[in-house]
Scaffold this motif. Structure first.
Motif, short mmCIF file in Angstrom:
data_model
loop_
_atom_site.label_atom_id
_atom_site.label_comp_id
_atom_site.label_asym_id
_atom_site.label_seq_id
_atom_site.Cartn_x
_atom_site.Cartn_y
_atom_site.Cartn_z
N HIS A 127 -38.75 -4.76 -21.38
CA HIS A 127 -37.38 -4.88 -21.89
C HIS A 127 -37.23 -6.13 -22.76
N PHE A 138 -15.46 -3.78 -16.42
CA PHE A 138 -14.98 -4.60 -17.54
C PHE A 138 -13.47 -4.41 -17.74
N LYS A 161 -36.19 -6.25 -26.55
CA LYS A 161 -34.87 -6.84 -26.84
C LYS A 161 -35.00 -7.87 -27.95
N ALA A 203 -24.96 2.78 -30.95
CA ALA A 203 -24.15 2.24 -32.05
C ALA A 203 -23.04 3.17 -32.51
N THR A 255 -19.56 4.34 -29.70
CA THR A 255 -18.86 3.11 -29.30
C THR A 255 -18.03 2.59 -30.47
C1 HEM Z 1 -17.84 -1.76 -30.80
C2 HEM Z 1 -18.98 -1.18 -30.59
C3 HEM Z 1 -19.86 -1.46 -29.40
C4 HEM Z 1 -19.53 -1.75 -28.10
C5 HEM Z 1 -18.13 -1.83 -27.49
C6 HEM Z 1 -20.78 -1.94 -27.38
C7 HEM Z 1 -20.86 -2.29 -26.05
C8 HEM Z 1 -22.03 -2.51 -25.36
C9 HEM Z 1 -22.13 -2.94 -23.98
C10 HEM Z 1 -20.95 -3.24 -23.06
C11 HEM Z 1 -23.44 -3.02 -23.67
C12 HEM Z 1 -24.03 -3.48 -22.32
C13 HEM Z 1 -24.26 -2.30 -21.41
C14 HEM Z 1 -24.76 -2.72 -20.04
O1 HEM Z 1 -24.82 -3.90 -19.70
O2 HEM Z 1 -25.11 -1.81 -19.28
C15 HEM Z 1 -24.19 -2.62 -24.83
C16 HEM Z 1 -25.57 -2.55 -24.90
C17 HEM Z 1 -26.27 -2.17 -26.02
N1 HEM Z 1 -25.75 -1.95 -27.29
FE1 HEM Z 1 -23.80 -1.98 -27.80
N2 HEM Z 1 -21.83 -1.77 -28.25
C18 HEM Z 1 -21.31 -1.50 -29.49
C19 HEM Z 1 -22.02 -1.31 -30.67
C20 HEM Z 1 -23.39 -1.34 -30.78
C21 HEM Z 1 -24.12 -1.26 -32.01
C22 HEM Z 1 -23.51 -1.17 -33.41
C23 HEM Z 1 -25.45 -1.28 -31.66
C24 HEM Z 1 -26.69 -1.24 -32.55
C25 HEM Z 1 -26.78 -1.61 -33.71
C26 HEM Z 1 -25.54 -1.39 -30.23
C27 HEM Z 1 -26.72 -1.41 -29.51
C28 HEM Z 1 -26.79 -1.65 -28.14
C29 HEM Z 1 -28.04 -1.64 -27.39
C30 HEM Z 1 -29.43 -1.33 -27.95
C31 HEM Z 1 -27.72 -1.96 -26.06
C32 HEM Z 1 -28.68 -2.09 -24.87
C33 HEM Z 1 -29.14 -3.53 -24.70
C34 HEM Z 1 -30.03 -3.76 -23.52
O3 HEM Z 1 -30.12 -2.92 -22.61
O4 HEM Z 1 -30.67 -4.83 -23.48
N3 HEM Z 1 -24.27 -1.43 -29.72
N4 HEM Z 1 -23.32 -2.32 -25.87
#
Ligand code: HEM
Length: 398
Positions: A44, A299, A48, A202, A205
């Motif tokens: 991971h 949250f 990451k 992406a 959300t």
């Molecule tokens: C407003 C839009 C977005 C919101 C509200 C959002 C919210 C989140 C949240 C709350 C998490 C954590 C989930 C957890 O802890 O289980 C997360 C993880 C993640 N998000 Fe976003 N996200 C958004 C947009 C994006 C975009 C644009 C991308 C990519 C370009 C993205 C890629 C990721 C990835 C890859 C993870 C997993 C990270 C990991 O497990 O280390 N997200 N997102």
């Protein structure tokens, strides 16, 4: 279920190694089991680092012009006056930006095929996992298999090409090569699962948050006027300085619009909670959480607690004129699994809002007078918030 910021911090940050992320097995199969958000530990953190590198402000600031080009093609597709389904339109936009960030600006011959297959796949995301012919799940799994084959062809071509490859795909191929001295190169299936994973993370959300931004601006006419004035003044300076279009620095001047986005992320809390599972018996604030039990940091409950956000049901961007208390504001999560795409999400929202407010008439009309919410699974305004919009002025082109 955890609704205290301190306990959420323990689960997500300080003792995160004791709580692994969990998803339904069918979701893992559809997205790809090697996508980073299903993992803990070395695999991971290695992935990451690569994903984060691809979405750092220093990496995405150059994409402002590309995102703006999308917006300037996307908005005219609505015509001068029309009724749009906000959610569907925002999904179209967020998908294109996700594809840009994953594959870079030079689209491949395969891009259109990837789009079609991804749309078949997403129809099965929240279906019952019955693998019988004709079910949405079985159709999605077929699309996933074809996606894998298509992505492998793209990866092979990019590996063979001498040119440095762009987007997250480039970082996964090049970055893993650099790290190769210490670790093995990522396999094709690891790369493919993470490409699908990032598009998945992406897309819906960002589209759901944008739909809420429009809903809140519609419901608060004085805020819409103030945001429009802020965007008009930026537009004015672009014209006075004879510049081609928006820059990263312009987006940093959108202070009120940014606070509207921050408040939308709090009020709508589209990712209302996340799932973790205790990997061993854990004692947390006097409670025993047995190994294998699910733990859900909520949250939304934290974002709607009056102690941290007075009058939580009021939509009030000015509350972000001072930073929120630590660990009380987590629209992008917290700790090792926090969102690497937060800056890109905010950037694409700002660029869209700039052109939307300066191109379309002040008050967007709602087609239906209905304040309900639907879940798909993210909460969004009922029926995707259909609105009728009217163009304001002729836009300059870049
Ligand atoms: C407003 C839009 C977005 C919101 C509200 C959002 C919210 C989140 C949240 C709350 C998490 C954590 C989930 C957890 O802890 O289980 C997360 C993880 C993640 N998000 Fe976003 N996200 C958004 C947009 C994006 C975009 C644009 C991308 C990519 C370009 C993205 C890629 C990721 C990835 C890859 C993870 C997993 C990270 C990991 O497990 O280390 N997200 N997102």
């Amino acid at each position: 279920m955890i609704s205290s910021p301190e306990a959420a911090k323990v689960v997500l940050v300080s003792r995160a190694h004791l709580f692994k992320p969990t998803y339904p097995p069918s979701k893992e199969k559809m997205i790809g089991p090697e996508a980073l958000f299903f993992h803990q530990g070395d695999y991971h953190s290695r992935l990451k680092k690569l994903v984060q590198a691809s979405f750092l402000p220093s990496a995405i600031r150059e994409s402002v012009a590309d995102i703006e080009k999308f917006v300037l093609k996307f908005l005219p597709s609505w015509g001068n006056t029309s009724t749009i389904n906000t959610l569907q339109e925002m999904k179209r936009y967020a998908f294109d930006v996700a594809m840009l960030s994953v594959f870079g600006r030079h689209s491949d011959l395969e891009t259109e095929g990837i789009k079609q297959l991804y749309h078949c796949l997403e129809k099965g995301y929240n279906s019952m996992p019955f693998n019988l012919p004709g079910t949405p799940f079985s159709k999605a799994m077929k699309a996933r298999k074809l996606l894998n084959e298509t992505l492998r062809r793209v990866i092979e071509k990019r590996r063979e090409s001498k040119k440095q490859s762009e987007g997250l795909l480039g970082v996964l191929l090049e970055g893993s090569k650099d790290q190769n001295k210490l670790m093995n190169q990522l396999s094709d299936s690891q790369v493919a699962d993470n490409i699908i994973g990032v598009i998945f993370a992406a897309h819906d959300t960002t589209a759901s948050v944008l739909t809420w931004v429009l809903k809140y601006l519609h419901d608060h006419g004085e805020l819409l006027d103030a945001v429009t004035r802020e965007q008009e003044s930026i537009q004015q300076s672009i014209m006075e300085e004879n510049r081609g279009g928006l820059t990263w620095d312009d987006t940093k001047k959108m202070r009120l619009t940014s606070r509207v986005i921050q408040e939308t992320l709090r009020a709508a809390s589209v990712l209302s909670f996340t799932f973790r599972e205790a990997v061993e018996d854990v004692e947390l604030q006097g409670y025993l959480i047995p190994k294998g039990w699910k733990v859900l940091p909520l949250f939304r409950s934290i974002h709607h607690c009056a102690e941290f956000f007075p009058h939580p049901e009021k939509f009030d961007p000015s509350r972000f004129e001072v930073p929120p208390r630590p660990n009380t504001y987590m629209p992008f999560g917290n700790g090792v699994h926090s969102c690497p795409g937060s800056e890109l999400a905010k950037l694409e929202m700002l660029v869209l809002l700039h052109h939307l407010t300066t191109s379309y008439r002040h008050v967007w009309e709602t087609v239906e007078d209905d304040d309900g919410i639907q879940y798909g699974p993210f909460p969004v305004p009922k029926r995707g918030f259909p609105i009728s919009i009217t163009k304001r002025v002729l836009k300059r082109t870049i």
